[in-house]
Write an enzyme that holds these catalytic residues in place. Sequence first.
Site, short mmCIF file in Angstrom:
data_model
loop_
_atom_site.label_atom_id
_atom_site.label_comp_id
_atom_site.label_asym_id
_atom_site.label_seq_id
_atom_site.Cartn_x
_atom_site.Cartn_y
_atom_site.Cartn_z
CB CYS A 191 50.86 38.12 39.79
SG CYS A 191 49.52 37.35 38.90
N GLY B 103 40.46 33.14 34.64
CA GLY B 103 39.52 32.56 33.67
C GLY B 103 38.10 33.08 33.84
N GLY C 155 39.83 26.26 33.48
CA GLY C 155 40.20 26.98 34.70
C GLY C 155 39.23 28.12 34.95
CB SER D 183 48.25 30.35 33.22
OG SER D 183 47.15 29.54 32.90
CB THR E 241 51.38 28.61 36.68
OG1 THR E 241 51.05 30.00 36.73
CG2 THR E 241 50.85 28.03 35.41
N PRO E 242 51.32 27.75 40.31
CG PRO E 242 50.85 26.10 41.91
CD PRO E 242 50.53 26.52 40.50
CB THR E 243 56.24 29.13 43.66
OG1 THR E 243 55.97 30.47 43.23
CG2 THR E 243 57.75 28.94 43.75
CG ASP F 246 37.96 24.75 37.74
OD1 ASP F 246 38.45 25.89 37.72
OD2 ASP F 246 38.43 23.82 38.45
C1 UDX Z 1 49.20 42.39 39.44
C2 UDX Z 1 49.41 43.28 38.20
O1 UDX Z 1 49.08 44.64 38.51
C3 UDX Z 1 48.56 42.79 37.05
O2 UDX Z 1 48.83 43.53 35.87
C4 UDX Z 1 48.86 41.31 36.81
O3 UDX Z 1 48.01 40.80 35.79
C5 UDX Z 1 48.66 40.50 38.07
O4 UDX Z 1 49.47 41.05 39.13
P1 UDX Z 1 47.32 42.20 41.33
O5 UDX Z 1 48.31 41.32 42.02
O6 UDX Z 1 45.93 41.71 41.17
O7 UDX Z 1 47.85 42.56 39.85
O8 UDX Z 1 47.22 43.60 42.12
P2 UDX Z 1 48.09 44.95 42.15
O9 UDX Z 1 47.15 46.07 42.12
O10 UDX Z 1 49.16 44.95 41.14
O11 UDX Z 1 48.70 44.91 43.61
C6 UDX Z 1 49.67 43.95 44.02
C7 UDX Z 1 50.14 44.24 45.43
O12 UDX Z 1 50.95 45.42 45.48
C8 UDX Z 1 49.01 44.48 46.45
O13 UDX Z 1 49.32 43.83 47.66
C9 UDX Z 1 49.00 45.98 46.61
O14 UDX Z 1 48.50 46.38 47.84
C10 UDX Z 1 50.48 46.30 46.48
N1 UDX Z 1 50.76 47.69 46.05
C11 UDX Z 1 50.33 48.12 44.83
C12 UDX Z 1 51.49 48.53 46.88
O15 UDX Z 1 51.89 48.15 47.99
N2 UDX Z 1 51.78 49.81 46.45
C13 UDX Z 1 51.38 50.27 45.23
O16 UDX Z 1 51.69 51.44 44.90
C14 UDX Z 1 50.63 49.41 44.40
P1 ADP Z 2 44.23 32.12 38.68
O1 ADP Z 2 44.41 33.24 39.68
O2 ADP Z 2 45.47 31.93 37.81
O3 ADP Z 2 42.99 32.22 37.87
P2 ADP Z 2 43.02 30.04 40.32
O4 ADP Z 2 43.68 29.09 41.26
O5 ADP Z 2 42.07 31.05 40.85
O6 ADP Z 2 44.21 30.75 39.51
O7 ADP Z 2 42.25 29.22 39.19
C1 ADP Z 2 42.76 28.14 38.45
C2 ADP Z 2 41.67 27.09 38.28
O8 ADP Z 2 42.12 26.09 37.35
C3 ADP Z 2 41.29 26.35 39.55
O9 ADP Z 2 39.90 26.53 39.81
C4 ADP Z 2 41.61 24.85 39.23
O10 ADP Z 2 40.66 23.95 39.78
C5 ADP Z 2 41.55 24.84 37.71
N1 ADP Z 2 42.31 23.74 37.08
C6 ADP Z 2 43.59 23.41 37.31
N2 ADP Z 2 43.94 22.36 36.51
C7 ADP Z 2 42.87 22.03 35.77
C8 ADP Z 2 42.59 21.04 34.75
N3 ADP Z 2 43.54 20.19 34.30
N4 ADP Z 2 41.35 21.01 34.21
C9 ADP Z 2 40.40 21.87 34.61
N5 ADP Z 2 40.59 22.83 35.57
C10 ADP Z 2 41.80 22.91 36.13
#
Ligand code: UDX
Ligand code: ADP
Length: 464
Positions: free
Chosen positions: A278, A16, A11, A133, A94-96, A36
């Site tokens: 996330c 990754g 990935g 993940s 790992t989407p919903t 990937d």
């Molecule tokens: C988050 C976690 O912070 C990280 O630890 C985890 O690994 C993945 O998820 P990320 O989603 O990349 O990280 O960004 P983050 O900075 O947490 O912001 C998430 C969302 O919350 C953004 O849309 C941001 O704009 C919003 N946010 C953040 C607010 O609206 N208010 C805040 O005070 C902080």
């Molecule tokens: P994240 O934010 O968790 O890193 P992404 O969607 O950006 O998620 O990245 C996940 C990557 O994993 C994608 O580029 C996808 O093509 C790759 N992937 C998914 N399943 C497999 C698999 N079985 N083998 C290799 N790559 C994979």
Amino acid sequence: MTKIKNICCIGAGYVGGPTMAVIAQKCPHIKVTVVDVNAERIAAWNDSELANLPIYEPGLREVVAEARGRNLFFSTDVSAAIRDAEMIFMSVNTPTKTYGNGKGKAADLKYIELCARQIAKEATSDKIVVEKSTLPVRTAQAIKTILSNNQTSAKFQVLSNPEFLAEGTAIEDLYSPDRVLIGGEQTPEGAEAMEALTEIYANWVPRERILQTNVWSSELSKLVANAFLAQRISSINSISALCEKTEANVDEIAKAIGMDSRIGPKFLKASVGFGGSCFQKDILNLVYIARTYGLDEVADYWEQVIDLNDYQKRRFAQNIISKLNNTLSGKKIAMLGWAFKKDTNDTRESAAIYVADHLLNEQAEIHVYDPKVSESQIHKDLDYLQTRSPEENREMVQKVVDIEQALAGAHAVAILTEWDEFKTYDWAKLSALMMKPAFVFDGRNILDHEALRALGVNVYGIGR
Ligand code: UDX
Ligand code: ADP
């Protein structure tokens, strides 16, 4: 003890890619191969220009420039990389789930399962398999069961090592993490595997920040960390609605409560709503797990964090509609920002998508400017909602090349992402560009509202 010389990461995405680039940079004695199935993505990681890496992250280019070709490699040959490595990271998405049991709530583990099956098929020697993940608690058990189908005498240890990096600050977060969490089996073999991974991080992370736990605590900690962070945002956003009714100012409240050392100042910025790959996904997952165990009160409690976030996005869009006399038909709306936060090109679950969708229901004409997001991505995000046809989305929404093109002839401007260039723009020019009366909806509270009001502009922020 197992000495790791070859790492494989399956990935090459937002997790990754940057994580492995930093491991390779900090551990020149270890060969790191990122694989990937997406050949286009791998080609972009190998692009000689470096300007076209598939992910935008400040500082990432420099790290890749240093390590790529030395001990960092990107490839589509998944099987070979699995065979050669002593340690394999799983960083697949790992989407919903969008179908079947747990639709709209549970994490879709099909990519993880495929990955585990491939490892089981290819491995001819012992491997440490690391879950990077974010996964539902007890996934390690499922992975172990799949790996046990291996036909050779190879032995497997499954570790959980969730990634806590935030997008936009990925490199910084990887360089100095608050903690590194490693969960493993509570057996001598499990302890040895945890030690092998600890050794890798210890090349640059102080040992006291590397935490070893049992595998289930580690898996669940990641979901809980994200749930707590998102909960803070929904909490302050709920107060922002109250502020708009009472003339209190949510930023002043955040400052006042954040100075209490028991509360702390971070993650209290009221906004149009949190986005990203996330928060929503992990909370839905937590809710699903709680319900599965019959803990409905727990599930309901966390579900409110998402409900409030949806309410906040709706409320922001509704405010635009009502301030513009409940009709957007034939009106141009400038949207500044499409990414879910600044300094990333990631748009997953971005509030902008949902706000645009509400405005389009009122037949608005939307002109978007975002410094890192392409027009095709914007259209793809809207198509995904299936609210209207792809043709309609392309007709009603276009990307423009800068702030001024977005503002020209617009009835209102909505700020959806806190990009620095929106803060530093000379907003005094707005009156000459926009239709009068001009409306500004600051979804991130980044502008000087008093200065804009002095120019005769109608300004609405979040909770102020
Ligand atoms: C988050 C976690 O912070 C990280 O630890 C985890 O690994 C993945 O998820 P990320 O989603 O990349 O990280 O960004 P983050 O900075 O947490 O912001 C998430 C969302 O919350 C953004 O849309 C941001 O704009 C919003 N946010 C953040 C607010 O609206 N208010 C805040 O005070 C902080
Ligand atoms: P994240 O934010 O968790 O890193 P992404 O969607 O950006 O998620 O990245 C996940 C990557 O994993 C994608 O580029 C996808 O093509 C790759 N992937 C998914 N399943 C497999 C698999 N079985 N083998 C290799 N790559 C994979």
